[in-house]
Design a protein around this motif. Structure first.
Motif, mmCIF file in Angstrom:
data_model
loop_
_atom_site.group_PDB
_atom_site.id
_atom_site.type_symbol
_atom_site.label_atom_id
_atom_site.label_comp_id
_atom_site.label_asym_id
_atom_site.label_seq_id
_atom_site.Cartn_x
_atom_site.Cartn_y
_atom_site.Cartn_z
ATOM 1 N N GLY A 131 0.818 -1.203 0.000
ATOM 2 C CA GLY A 131 0.000 0.000 0.000
ATOM 3 C C GLY A 131 0.852 1.252 0.000
ATOM 4 O O GLY A 131 2.034 1.222 -0.338
ATOM 5 N N SER A 132 0.249 2.369 0.412
ATOM 6 C CA SER A 132 0.981 3.637 0.404
ATOM 7 C C SER A 132 0.394 4.579 1.439
ATOM 8 O O SER A 132 -0.753 4.437 1.870
ATOM 9 C CB SER A 132 0.920 4.286 -0.981
ATOM 10 O OG SER A 132 -0.428 4.570 -1.343
ATOM 11 N N PHE A 133 1.239 5.545 1.824
ATOM 12 C CA PHE A 133 0.809 6.568 2.766
ATOM 13 C C PHE A 133 1.507 7.875 2.414
ATOM 14 O O PHE A 133 2.700 7.894 2.110
ATOM 15 C CB PHE A 133 1.153 6.183 4.206
ATOM 16 C CG PHE A 133 0.797 7.252 5.203
ATOM 17 C CD1 PHE A 133 -0.491 7.354 5.686
ATOM 18 C CD2 PHE A 133 1.756 8.175 5.631
ATOM 19 C CE1 PHE A 133 -0.832 8.351 6.595
ATOM 20 C CE2 PHE A 133 1.425 9.167 6.527
ATOM 21 C CZ PHE A 133 0.124 9.256 7.013
ATOM 22 N N ASP A 134 0.752 8.952 2.417
ATOM 23 C CA ASP A 134 1.356 10.262 2.197
ATOM 24 C C ASP A 134 0.562 11.299 2.987
ATOM 25 O O ASP A 134 -0.629 11.127 3.261
ATOM 26 C CB ASP A 134 1.400 10.623 0.709
ATOM 27 C CG ASP A 134 0.032 10.594 0.070
ATOM 28 O OD1 ASP A 134 -0.700 11.593 0.195
ATOM 29 O OD2 ASP A 134 -0.301 9.569 -0.565
ATOM 30 N N ALA A 135 1.256 12.365 3.341
ATOM 31 C CA ALA A 135 0.621 13.426 4.132
ATOM 32 C C ALA A 135 1.263 14.752 3.775
ATOM 33 O O ALA A 135 2.451 14.814 3.426
ATOM 34 C CB ALA A 135 0.773 13.136 5.620
ATOM 35 N N ALA A 136 0.470 15.826 3.854
ATOM 36 C CA ALA A 136 0.979 17.164 3.530
ATOM 37 C C ALA A 136 0.064 18.220 4.135
ATOM 38 O O ALA A 136 -1.112 17.957 4.448
ATOM 39 C CB ALA A 136 1.073 17.341 2.020
ATOM 40 N N VAL A 137 0.604 19.412 4.301
ATOM 41 C CA VAL A 137 -0.167 20.554 4.793
ATOM 42 C C VAL A 137 -0.381 21.525 3.630
ATOM 43 O O VAL A 137 0.580 21.925 2.970
ATOM 44 C CB VAL A 137 0.567 21.269 5.941
ATOM 45 C CG1 VAL A 137 -0.221 22.499 6.384
ATOM 46 C CG2 VAL A 137 0.767 20.311 7.117
ATOM 47 N N LEU A 138 -1.644 21.853 3.370
ATOM 48 C CA LEU A 138 -1.968 22.768 2.280
ATOM 49 C C LEU A 138 -3.014 23.767 2.777
ATOM 50 O O LEU A 138 -4.102 23.366 3.228
ATOM 51 C CB LEU A 138 -2.502 21.993 1.066
ATOM 52 C CG LEU A 138 -2.850 22.824 -0.169
ATOM 53 C CD1 LEU A 138 -1.590 23.523 -0.713
ATOM 54 C CD2 LEU A 138 -3.469 21.945 -1.253
ATOM 55 N N ASP A 139 -2.661 25.032 2.697
ATOM 56 C CA ASP A 139 -3.578 26.100 3.126
ATOM 57 C C ASP A 139 -4.047 25.892 4.559
ATOM 58 O O ASP A 139 -5.227 26.062 4.887
ATOM 59 C CB ASP A 139 -4.789 26.182 2.188
ATOM 60 C CG ASP A 139 -4.391 26.602 0.775
ATOM 61 O OD1 ASP A 139 -3.353 27.300 0.644
ATOM 62 O OD2 ASP A 139 -5.093 26.218 -0.168
ATOM 63 N N GLY A 140 -3.128 25.503 5.447
ATOM 64 C CA GLY A 140 -3.455 25.354 6.852
ATOM 65 C C GLY A 140 -4.231 24.112 7.188
ATOM 66 O O GLY A 140 -4.703 23.975 8.318
ATOM 67 N N VAL A 141 -4.374 23.199 6.243
ATOM 68 C CA VAL A 141 -5.119 21.953 6.486
ATOM 69 C C VAL A 141 -4.158 20.778 6.309
ATOM 70 O O VAL A 141 -3.502 20.655 5.266
ATOM 71 C CB VAL A 141 -6.324 21.812 5.530
ATOM 72 C CG1 VAL A 141 -7.009 20.468 5.757
ATOM 73 C CG2 VAL A 141 -7.304 22.948 5.741
ATOM 74 N N PHE A 142 -4.092 19.944 7.321
ATOM 75 C CA PHE A 142 -3.260 18.736 7.261
ATOM 76 C C PHE A 142 -4.087 17.610 6.645
ATOM 77 O O PHE A 142 -5.168 17.278 7.141
ATOM 78 C CB PHE A 142 -2.786 18.341 8.659
ATOM 79 C CG PHE A 142 -1.888 17.144 8.665
ATOM 80 C CD1 PHE A 142 -0.532 17.264 8.386
ATOM 81 C CD2 PHE A 142 -2.402 15.884 8.947
ATOM 82 C CE1 PHE A 142 0.288 16.152 8.392
ATOM 83 C CE2 PHE A 142 -1.584 14.764 8.957
ATOM 84 C CZ PHE A 142 -0.228 14.898 8.676
ATOM 85 N N THR A 143 -3.593 17.037 5.560
ATOM 86 C CA THR A 143 -4.307 15.961 4.858
ATOM 87 C C THR A 143 -3.426 14.727 4.820
ATOM 88 O O THR A 143 -2.262 14.789 4.383
ATOM 89 C CB THR A 143 -4.666 16.362 3.418
ATOM 90 O OG1 THR A 143 -5.472 17.546 3.439
ATOM 91 C CG2 THR A 143 -5.424 15.248 2.721
#
Length: 403
Positions: A376-388
């Motif tokens: 599988g896979s996992f990724d995360a990032a912060v964009l415009d003050g929102v953590f996704t």
């Protein structure tokens, strides 16, 4: 190794000095005035025969060439048979033992031609030999065949000795090969044992890492829920609500204890399947901690197998724990749960907090490692003050759609 090398090697222990010494001894004997009804050989014939004896092992071809020269010297000088003719037998027999295949064949041809030549030479110049061949038929036949038979007999004897030595060397090589094979097998066995131990150590280390990761996920999630609920108690004035929160704290602690025991007992839920209802329970636990969760489910939920089911529970726990710990207080956490034909996708979004509760990153690394192992896979990032955060968990369907 060359062909000659294979046959010279057993004789190589005899030094050149030893062969030269034998040649010198032969020259001394050839020059002795011994009365054997044979003529005394000339000095040229003695030197040629002695040189052939000295070279018979070092250079069989040169030795046979000197035998031809000896014949020319004797015929040219009208010499009668003498002791130097023994050199022909020594050279022919030695070449048959230590020469290459080509030299062995040449030695056989030389033995035949020398025997025939000796017969004609003796018949033309020797009175005694002429008497023998003019006698009875049997006697004449034996006299005519004697030189060829004697030389070919020595050549054949050399071939027989060569065959025996070759057989002995082959037996030695076979024994050496078997010993080498045994040593190689022993080395391979030790290497295999070492590799097995290394695999066992690696497997033990992997199990320890998995246990540590699971304990981190279970305890971290449970403590985050418990702390959030405990922090809300001082602000509650409704006794029923306080009892409800206390019961939730106790229930969460008990559930966490059970899961930790499973992990430490190497059970970790891996022997059971995972019902999608357990995923809803994880989301509900976060809601009971006072967090507003917008949870949507798309697709048809199915029962998950042991490994993807455990991964789904742990990853969802860690994603919600991160949102609870590091998200902006009072903000809504969005959870999208999408069931596709061969994988389950979680997407969790939350506004980021002020950064005062920054984590070590171990949970994110653990989720990525767990999912990578399953494909599988996992990724995360912060964009415009929102953590996704987005996690994809492959699975094989263990049961039908959940009704």
């Amino acid at each position: 190794m060359t062909e000659r090398g294979r046959f010279i090697r057993p004789l190589a222990t005899r030094s050149i000095a030893v062969d030269v010494a034998w040649a010198a001894l032969a020259a001394f004997v050839f020059l002795l005035p011994i009365d054997l009804a044979l003529e005394q050989a000339s000095l040229a014939a003695v030197l040629t025969a002695s040189g052939a004896i000295a070279l018979r092992r070092i250079s069989p071809s040169a030795s046979m060439f000197m035998m031809v020269v000896l014949g020319i010297v004797q015929v040219g000088g009208s010499e009668r048979p003498s002791l130097v003719d023994l050199a022909m037998f020594v050279v022919i027999g030695t070449v048959a033992v230590v020469g290459t295949r080509t030299e062995v064949i040449v030695a056989g041809v030389l033995a035949f031609l020398a025997g025939v030549g000796a017969t004609f030479y003796l018949a033309a110049t020797g009175f005694r030999f002429l008497v023998l061949i003019n006698g009875p038929r049997d006697q004449a036949f034996l006299a005519l065949a004697a030189p060829v038979t004697a030389l070919l007999g020595v050549w054949a004897g050399g071939l027989a000795l060569r065959a025996f030595r070759s057989r002995d060397r082959e037996s030695e090589r076979r024994a050496d090969a078997e010993a080498a094979a045994s040593r190689a097998e022993a080395v391979a066995t030790r290497a295999e044992a070492t590799a097995t131990r290394a695999i066992d150590v690696a497997e033990s280390e992997r199990i320890r890492v998995d246990i540590a990761r699971d304990v981190h996920d279970v305890v971290g999630h449970s403590l985050a829920v418990i702390i959030a609920q405990a922090d809300s108690v001082p602000f509650l004035d409704d006794e029923a609500r306080i009892r409800e929160v206390s019961a939730t704290i106790a229930s969460t602690a008990r559930s966490s204890l059970v899961e930790v025991r499973q992990v430490l007992g190497q059970i970790d839920g891996s022997s059971t399947t995972t019902d999608p209802g357990s995923l809803d329970a994880i989301v509900q636990g976060i809601r009971e901690a006072g967090v507003h969760v917008d949870h949507t489910v798309r697709g048809t939920p199915v029962i998950l197998g042991p490994e993807p089911g455990t991964a789904a529970r742990r990853v969802l726990q860690e994603m919600l724990t991160n949102a609870l710990r590091h998200g902006a207080p009072g903000a809504t956490v969005v959870v999208r749960e999408t069931w596709r034909g061969a994988d389950l996708v979680f997407e969790v979004e939350n506004p980021v907090g002020d950064g005062s509760t920054g984590g070590s990153g171990r949970g994110t690394a653990g989720m990525e490692s767990r999912l990578t192992a399953l494909g599988g896979s996992f990724d995360a990032a912060v964009l415009d003050g929102v953590f996704t955060a987005r996690a994809r968990i492959p699975y094989d369907v263990q049961g039908g759609p959940v009704r």
